[in-house]
Design an enzyme around this catalytic site. Structure first.
Site, PDB file in Angstrom:
ATOM      1  N   LYS A  87      38.442  38.215  49.633  1.00 35.55           N
ATOM      2  CA  LYS A  87      38.955  38.247  48.148  1.00 35.55           C
ATOM      3  C   LYS A  87      38.580  37.042  47.414  1.00 35.55           C
ATOM      4  O   LYS A  87      38.482  35.803  48.149  1.00 35.55           O
ATOM      5  CB  LYS A  87      40.554  38.167  48.155  1.00 35.55           C
ATOM      6  CG  LYS A  87      40.914  39.504  48.820  1.00 35.55           C
ATOM      7  CD  LYS A  87      40.944  40.716  47.520  1.00 35.55           C
ATOM      8  CE  LYS A  87      41.507  41.954  48.159  1.00 35.55           C
ATOM      9  NZ  LYS A  87      40.587  42.766  49.047  1.00 35.55           N
ATOM     10  N   ASP A  88      38.243  37.245  46.288  1.00 37.23           N
ATOM     11  CA  ASP A  88      37.618  36.251  45.383  1.00 37.23           C
ATOM     12  C   ASP A  88      38.716  34.843  45.347  1.00 37.23           C
ATOM     13  O   ASP A  88      39.749  35.049  45.452  1.00 37.23           O
ATOM     14  CB  ASP A  88      37.368  36.549  43.990  1.00 37.23           C
ATOM     15  CG  ASP A  88      36.454  35.846  43.362  1.00 37.23           C
ATOM     16  OD1 ASP A  88      36.434  34.426  43.292  1.00 37.23           O
ATOM     17  OD2 ASP A  88      35.466  36.306  42.628  1.00 37.23           O
ATOM     18  N   ARG A  89      37.858  33.774  45.460  1.00 36.92           N
ATOM     19  CA  ARG A  89      38.578  32.465  45.508  1.00 36.92           C
ATOM     20  C   ARG A  89      39.328  32.291  44.079  1.00 36.92           C
ATOM     21  O   ARG A  89      40.463  31.705  43.906  1.00 36.92           O
ATOM     22  CB  ARG A  89      37.675  31.292  45.704  1.00 36.92           C
ATOM     23  CG  ARG A  89      38.488  30.021  45.484  1.00 36.92           C
ATOM     24  CD  ARG A  89      37.383  28.636  45.806  1.00 36.92           C
ATOM     25  NE  ARG A  89      37.943  27.395  45.771  1.00 36.92           N
ATOM     26  CZ  ARG A  89      37.316  26.209  45.948  1.00 36.92           C
ATOM     27  NH1 ARG A  89      36.140  26.502  46.466  1.00 36.92           N
ATOM     28  NH2 ARG A  89      37.880  25.196  45.727  1.00 36.92           N
TER      29      ARG A  89
END
Length: 348
Positions: A87-89
């Site tokens: 999942k994107d930071r």
């Protein structure tokens, strides 16, 4: 016709959009709270077993960092921590992890880090594997001037009806297209990456070839139509069939029960015939090094839907613009929806 971009154009977002008309300029993901994503698992935990299934809310931190923190708290190796995907930071994300229960002495529901917290913890039988995901639910803030909000909302409604091109997002290719450059070095024998990097490079090569096919079909007006010989795929399952009469399948295409597909090239695997096969061969002939490299690496070929239709759509206005909500199947990118709704400026 809008041509598919060459690889050196990848640092931007050069792929053509499908929906005609004015796209109001806007900004997207200016801060993590503008991008909210919740994983949807395809199962419920058993309530017993040798693992804890943790539901974790993270904000501004990447998946690997959380996994390492969980490994320390669980007294296990980082590789023993399971998760379905990255999942994107730069997002507020609700994501699931598993840790072995054997050395856990305290209550995992009390675990937290500087930018994450465990929301629930339940016993489960197995380690969570990569790809074990049904989909993701998104809630995104689009920053828009007042004059552009009505047009953006109308475009979003059209997207919910017709769907969007199922592009791989820019993050698949790495910063500045570096993962695709790495694939070319790998295939040329100029780089010998570790297993993790090799996987990223191979994925970038296949994703780029798929996006080129999709971009060509948008230019020819067939991204959401069945061609003669099309290999049509069913939503949410990895199966399909060659279409011999597109007219017969028109209703299932209209309702989203079938989608046209494009290749994730490699060895073996099913594929189209006739007109659809000729189109793919024509486009892929421009990238012989990537095709030959994927075959040499013995990557298994697959098909991917060219179209994805967002579900459970919602729109809500606020002082900054619009909040849009929708659900996508695993493997589809929220950016594919956003780029059809607004022309993304800084922060997108």
């Amino acid at each position: 016709m809008t041509p598919a971009p060459p690889a050196e154009a990848l640092p931007a977002d050069p792929w053509p959009v499908a929906h005609p008309g004015f796209r109001p300029p806007g900004r997207f993901r200016l801060e993590p709270k503008d991008f909210r994503v919740t994983e949807i698992l395809p199962f419920e935990p058993e309530g017993e077993g040798h693992h804890f299934l943790l539901r974790v809310r993270k904000n501004g931190v990447n998946t690997d960092r959380v996994a390492k923190d969980l490994a320390r708290l669980a007294g296990c190796r980082p590789r023993d921590v399971g998760y379905a995907g990255l999942k994107d930071r730069h997002a507020v994300a609700v994501q699931h992890f598993t840790v072995p229960a054997g050395k856990v002495a305290d209550d995992p529901r009390q675990w937290a880090g500087p930018s994450w917290v465990v929301e629930t913890a339940e016993r489960a039988q197995k380690k969570l594997k990569r790809g074990a995901l049904e989909g993701n639910a998104f809630r995104l803030r689009l920053h828009l001037a007042p004059a552009g909000r009505e047009a953006a909302a109308a475009r979003f409604e059209r997207v919910l009806q017709r769907g969007v091109p199922n592009y791989f997002g820019p993050q698949r290719f790495g910063r500045g297209g570096g993962n695709l450059d790495g694939a070319r070095r790998l295939f040329a024998g100029e780089e010998h990456p570790d297993r993790r990097l090799r996987g990223l490079y191979l994925s970038a090569a296949r994703s780029y070839l798929f996006n080129r096919i999709l971009a060509t079909r948008i230019g020819e007006g067939s991204w959401d139509r069945l061609l003669d010989g099309e290999y049509a795929v069913f939503p949410d399952v990895n199966s399909g069939f060659v279409v011999t009469n597109p007219t017969v399948e028109a209703e299932r295409l209209r309702t989203g029960d079938l989608h046209p597909s494009g290749p994730l090239p490699g060895v073996d695997g099913a594929g189209p015939k006739g007109v659809a096969a000729a189109l793919e061969d024509r486009v892929l002939a421009g990238e012989p090094e990537l095709l030959e490299g994927l075959v040499a690496e013995e990557v298994k070929a697959h098909r991917r839907a060219l179209r994805v239709i967002p579900l459970d759509g919602s729109v809500e206005a606020d002082a900054e613009g619009l909040w849009v909500g929708f659900r996508l199947p695993a493997g589809s990118f929220a950016t594919a929806v956003v780029r059809e709704v607004i022309s993304v400026g800084n922060g997108g």
